[in-house]
Write a protein that holds these residues in place. Structure first.
Motif, short mmCIF file in Angstrom:
data_model
loop_
_atom_site.label_atom_id
_atom_site.label_comp_id
_atom_site.label_asym_id
_atom_site.label_seq_id
_atom_site.Cartn_x
_atom_site.Cartn_y
_atom_site.Cartn_z
N LEU A 65 0.89 -1.24 0.02
CA LEU A 65 -0.12 0.05 -0.11
C LEU A 65 0.74 1.15 -0.01
O LEU A 65 0.48 2.44 -0.42
N VAL A 66 1.95 1.12 0.71
CA VAL A 66 3.04 2.34 0.66
C VAL A 66 4.38 1.80 -0.11
O VAL A 66 4.80 0.53 0.25
N THR A 67 4.93 2.86 -0.43
CA THR A 67 6.57 2.66 -0.45
C THR A 67 7.26 3.15 0.21
O THR A 67 6.89 4.32 0.46
N ARG A 68 8.46 2.73 0.85
CA ARG A 68 9.32 3.38 1.50
C ARG A 68 10.51 4.06 1.10
O ARG A 68 11.03 2.99 0.14
N HIS A 69 10.98 5.02 1.24
CA HIS A 69 12.24 5.56 0.48
C HIS A 69 13.21 6.09 1.69
O HIS A 69 12.49 6.51 2.71
N HIS A 70 14.39 6.30 1.19
CA HIS A 70 15.39 6.76 2.06
C HIS A 70 16.13 7.76 1.32
O HIS A 70 17.15 7.57 0.52
N PHE A 71 15.66 9.06 1.42
CA PHE A 71 16.21 10.23 0.81
C PHE A 71 17.56 10.71 1.44
O PHE A 71 18.24 10.18 1.83
N GLU A 72 17.53 11.93 1.61
CA GLU A 72 18.38 12.87 2.83
C GLU A 72 18.14 12.41 3.92
O GLU A 72 17.11 12.44 4.48
N GLY A 73 19.25 12.43 4.73
CA GLY A 73 19.24 12.57 6.13
C GLY A 73 19.05 11.14 6.60
O GLY A 73 19.04 11.13 7.96
N GLY A 74 18.75 10.04 6.06
CA GLY A 74 18.50 8.92 6.65
C GLY A 74 17.12 8.58 6.98
O GLY A 74 17.05 7.13 7.49
N THR A 75 16.46 9.45 7.22
CA THR A 75 15.11 9.07 7.59
C THR A 75 14.24 8.60 6.45
O THR A 75 14.27 9.11 5.33
N ALA A 76 13.53 7.54 6.93
CA ALA A 76 12.64 6.81 5.95
C ALA A 76 11.41 7.70 5.86
O ALA A 76 10.76 8.18 6.72
#
Length: 143
Positions: A65-76
């Motif tokens: 239902l959702v997609t997890r991303h790790h962009f800047e700063g390491g926070t998902a």
């Protein structure tokens, strides 16, 4: 996204799941951290703890239902999976995320996979850069 999506994903319809789904669906930004969702719940006077938010988001991710991303700063961060593939470009100064789709990039990735004898099952492309627009409303003013 509707409550019926929960049932189709094999998840029981519960008040916390419905509220978190509603927050993700109605958010002004498409990419929210668990902490962002939790802060919004607090603003709405909802009695749902941070641990529940993390658990529900993980369940949503497992169910597609959702997609997890790790962009800047390491926070998902999480975004609703609305079925349309897209890629991301992230500003390394302010963290702003833009989404884009490009058929030529998708075609090229397919060509590369075939050349190496692979069938692509999933992929994620995130570009990182500095916004160069003079009037960027997201740029931090330096003085």
């Amino acid at each position: 996204m509707e409550p019926a999506h929960l049932r189709r994903a094999g998840l029981k319809i519960t008040a916390p799941r419905l509220k978190i789904l509603e927050i993700l669906a109605n958010a002004a930004v498409r990419h929210m951290s668990a902490e962002d969702v939790y802060r919004r719940l607090l603003e709405l006077n909802e009695d749902i703890g941070l641990a529940t938010v993390y658990r529900v988001l993980t369940q949503f991710e497992s169910a597609g239902l959702v997609t997890r991303h790790h962009f800047e700063g390491g926070t998902a961060v999480f975004e609703l999976n609305e079925g349309m593939h897209h890629d991301h470009i992230v500003c390394v100064d302010c963290g702003r995320v833009e989404e884009f789709s490009d058929d030529s990039i998708e075609d090229r990735q397919q060509e590369i996979a075939e050349r190496f004898g692979f069938t692509i099952t999933d992929h994620s492309l995130t570009l990182h850069g500095h916004c160069v627009r003079e009037a960027c409303p997201y740029r931090v003013k330096r003085g």
